[in-house]
Motif scaffolding. Structure first.
Motif, PDB file in Angstrom:
ATOM      1  N   GLU A  36       0.834  -1.295   0.438  1.00  0.00           N
ATOM      2  CA  GLU A  36      -0.327  -0.006  -0.197  1.00  0.00           C
ATOM      3  C   GLU A  36       1.115   1.135  -0.183  1.00  0.00           C
ATOM      4  O   GLU A  36       0.756   2.076  -0.484  1.00  0.00           O
ATOM      5  CB  GLU A  36      -0.869  -0.195   1.106  1.00  0.00           C
ATOM      6  N   ASP A  37       2.125   1.334   1.227  1.00  0.00           N
ATOM      7  CA  ASP A  37       2.466   2.704   0.403  1.00  0.00           C
ATOM      8  C   ASP A  37       3.594   2.836  -0.137  1.00  0.00           C
ATOM      9  O   ASP A  37       3.051   3.380  -1.025  1.00  0.00           O
ATOM     10  CB  ASP A  37       3.837   1.896   1.813  1.00  0.00           C
ATOM     11  N   LYS A  38       3.931   1.340  -1.046  1.00  0.00           N
ATOM     12  CA  LYS A  38       4.744   2.324  -2.081  1.00  0.00           C
ATOM     13  C   LYS A  38       3.697   2.527  -3.180  1.00  0.00           C
ATOM     14  O   LYS A  38       3.924   2.644  -4.442  1.00  0.00           O
ATOM     15  CB  LYS A  38       5.308   0.988  -2.985  1.00  0.00           C
ATOM     16  N   GLY A  39       2.472   1.928  -3.341  1.00  0.00           N
ATOM     17  CA  GLY A  39       2.000   2.497  -4.872  1.00  0.00           C
ATOM     18  C   GLY A  39       0.993   3.598  -3.885  1.00  0.00           C
ATOM     19  O   GLY A  39       0.347   4.576  -4.923  1.00  0.00           O
ATOM     20  N   ALA A  43       1.031   6.931  -6.721  1.00  0.00           N
ATOM     21  CA  ALA A  43       0.170   7.329  -7.075  1.00  0.00           C
ATOM     22  C   ALA A  43       0.261   8.449  -6.492  1.00  0.00           C
ATOM     23  O   ALA A  43      -0.868   9.471  -8.006  1.00  0.00           O
ATOM     24  CB  ALA A  43      -1.720   6.205  -6.716  1.00  0.00           C
ATOM     25  N   ASP A  44      -0.086   8.615  -5.868  1.00  0.00           N
ATOM     26  CA  ASP A  44      -0.011  10.735  -5.644  1.00  0.00           C
ATOM     27  C   ASP A  44       1.183  11.068  -6.693  1.00  0.00           C
ATOM     28  O   ASP A  44       1.207  12.477  -6.409  1.00  0.00           O
ATOM     29  CB  ASP A  44       0.852  10.563  -3.487  1.00  0.00           C
ATOM     30  N   VAL A  51      -5.459   3.214  -5.918  1.00  0.00           N
ATOM     31  CA  VAL A  51      -4.725   2.260  -5.297  1.00  0.00           C
ATOM     32  C   VAL A  51      -5.036   0.723  -5.257  1.00  0.00           C
ATOM     33  O   VAL A  51      -5.759   0.792  -4.223  1.00  0.00           O
ATOM     34  CB  VAL A  51      -3.716   2.214  -4.424  1.00  0.00           C
ATOM     35  N   TYR A  52      -4.637   0.095  -5.718  1.00  0.00           N
ATOM     36  CA  TYR A  52      -4.859  -1.752  -5.239  1.00  0.00           C
ATOM     37  C   TYR A  52      -3.330  -2.043  -4.540  1.00  0.00           C
ATOM     38  O   TYR A  52      -3.263  -2.328  -5.562  1.00  0.00           O
ATOM     39  CB  TYR A  52      -5.256  -2.974  -6.595  1.00  0.00           C
ATOM     40  N   THR A  53      -3.870  -3.904  -3.654  1.00  0.00           N
ATOM     41  CA  THR A  53      -2.653  -4.090  -3.353  1.00  0.00           C
ATOM     42  C   THR A  53      -3.353  -5.570  -3.980  1.00  0.00           C
ATOM     43  O   THR A  53      -1.937  -6.832  -3.384  1.00  0.00           O
ATOM     44  CB  THR A  53      -2.444  -3.988  -1.998  1.00  0.00           C
ATOM     45  N   ASP A  54      -4.172  -5.913  -3.962  1.00  0.00           N
ATOM     46  CA  ASP A  54      -5.043  -7.115  -4.425  1.00  0.00           C
ATOM     47  C   ASP A  54      -5.307  -7.612  -6.361  1.00  0.00           C
ATOM     48  O   ASP A  54      -5.550  -6.635  -6.218  1.00  0.00           O
ATOM     49  CB  ASP A  54      -6.093  -7.482  -3.498  1.00  0.00           C
ATOM     50  N   LEU A  55      -4.515  -8.674  -6.558  1.00  0.00           N
ATOM     51  CA  LEU A  55      -4.687  -8.498  -7.934  1.00  0.00           C
ATOM     52  C   LEU A  55      -5.865  -8.914  -8.654  1.00  0.00           C
ATOM     53  O   LEU A  55      -6.351  -8.019  -9.973  1.00  0.00           O
ATOM     54  CB  LEU A  55      -3.605  -9.425  -8.066  1.00  0.00           C
ATOM     55  N   GLU A  56      -6.720 -10.342  -7.673  1.00  0.00           N
ATOM     56  CA  GLU A  56      -8.340 -10.553  -8.373  1.00  0.00           C
ATOM     57  C   GLU A  56      -9.041  -9.134  -8.176  1.00  0.00           C
ATOM     58  O   GLU A  56     -10.199  -9.004  -8.920  1.00  0.00           O
ATOM     59  CB  GLU A  56      -8.914 -11.518  -7.466  1.00  0.00           C
ATOM     60  N   ARG A  57      -9.288  -8.655  -6.943  1.00  0.00           N
ATOM     61  CA  ARG A  57      -9.542  -6.575  -7.374  1.00  0.00           C
ATOM     62  C   ARG A  57      -9.290  -6.064  -7.926  1.00  0.00           C
ATOM     63  O   ARG A  57     -10.246  -5.590  -8.827  1.00  0.00           O
ATOM     64  CB  ARG A  57      -9.364  -6.520  -5.773  1.00  0.00           C
TER      65      ARG A  57
END
Length: 328
Positions: A36-39, A43-44, A51-57
């Protein structure tokens, strides 16, 4: 408006975002990252809202219509197939996958889901490369293609200090052939098709990845010589040698300048005005294909992607380069 989601937060993704922002009909709406932090930081930095950290979602999200995949090579196939299964188009970084078997799976998924899959080989869409293609007949019978991409990797120093950066990790299907050699092979195949014979050599590192290599490729009436390396630099230009003249261009990875040197000493300039970020043209091609309802690129076609990967598979077979993906 074509809305893009992005997989990958490395330097090449920065170039893609810059290229996409030069097009008024493209929006960047989401990014996938394992953390989440890197994403969120990425993004910012680029003004991307989701931002997503779950590939399926991420694959199932409604905020975008297409995905730019810039993850490690070994992840391309599974990620792209999952995304295309959700009805989204995919622009996937080169090389398209780890091997030909994976490339065929990806193409099958694209056809089954009625979406566009395109390999992000930028050089074949630049105006200067297209000028080379359109003026190739002027040099007469072609006898040799020479392509070199040798660039000392900034990560090689890390490797020599005992670390294992992604660039030299065979578990990620990485190495000199996959990362740099592909830039020499793709234009060759686009211009001349697949060769009849392949002779490969490589310098293997202790990690199991290749640091450098060469290919001699035989056609009826001509040959091609390809050199690639991540452990030395080269300053030689690419050439296509014909009986009436030779086409010389500055960089095989992104031709900015090109000219014909005829046997009588005259020179014809082929250089075309073009964007300083060559990725602009692959992004534009991808967006235009979708707008036109087309599901395959003419230049970076399925057939060309398969031919190039088959060449790399054969080169790896001859030089003993094996990836975990080959055993699945």
């Amino acid at each position: 408006m074509l809305r893009f989601g992005i997989i990958g937060t490395n330097w090449i993704t920065d170039d893609f975002i810059d290229a996409a922002k030069r097009n008024d009909d493209i929006a960047l709406t989401a990014v996938f990252s394992r953390t989440e932090d890197k994403g969120r930081a990425f993004a910012d930095k680029h003004g991307i809202p989701h931002v997503y950290t779950d590939l399926e979602r991420f694959a199932s999200a409604e905020e975008f219509d297409a995905v730019y995949v810039a993850s490690p090579n070994a992840a391309h196939a599974d990620q792209a197939i999952l995304i295309m299964g959700k009805g989204k188009h995919v622009l996937c970084e080169k090389p398209l996958a780890s091997n030909t078997r994976e490339v065929r799976r990806m193409i099958e998924a694209a056809k089954e889901n009625g979406v566009l899959l395109m390999e992000a080989m930028k050089s074949t869409f630049t105006p200067t490369f297209r000028a080379v293609r359109d003026n190739l007949h002027k040099i007469g019978t072609v006898r040799r293609y020479s392509g070199s991409y040798c660039q000392y990797s900034s990560r090689y120093d890390l490797y020599k200090r005992g670390e294992l950066p992604n660039a030299f990790n065979p578990a990620l299907s990485n190495g000199a052939l996959m990362d740099l050699g592909v830039y020499c092979l793709y234009p060759l195949v686009v211009l001349f098709g697949a060769p009849e014979r392949v002779q490969a050599s490589a310098f293997k590192l202790a990690s199991g990845a290749d640091g450098a290599g060469s290919l001699l490729l035989g056609y009826e009436g001509m040959d091609a010589v390809v050199h690639y390396s991540k452990i030395v630099d080269s300053y030689s230009s690419a050439e296509i040698q014909g009986e009436n003249g030779t086409i010389v261009f500055d960089k095989i990875s992104r031709p900015d300048t090109a000219h014909i040197r005829y046997r009588d000493g005259s020179v014809e300039e082929l250089t075309q005005p073009q964007e300083d970020n060559a990725m602009y043209y692959e992004v534009r091609e991808f967006a235009d294909l979708i707008a036109a309802g087309k599901l395959e690129s003419d230049a970076n076609s399925y057939a060309n992607s398969i031919k190039v990967m088959e060449l790399m598979d054969e080169a790896r077979r001859q030089t003993g380069l094996v990836y975990p993906a080959d055993k699945e």
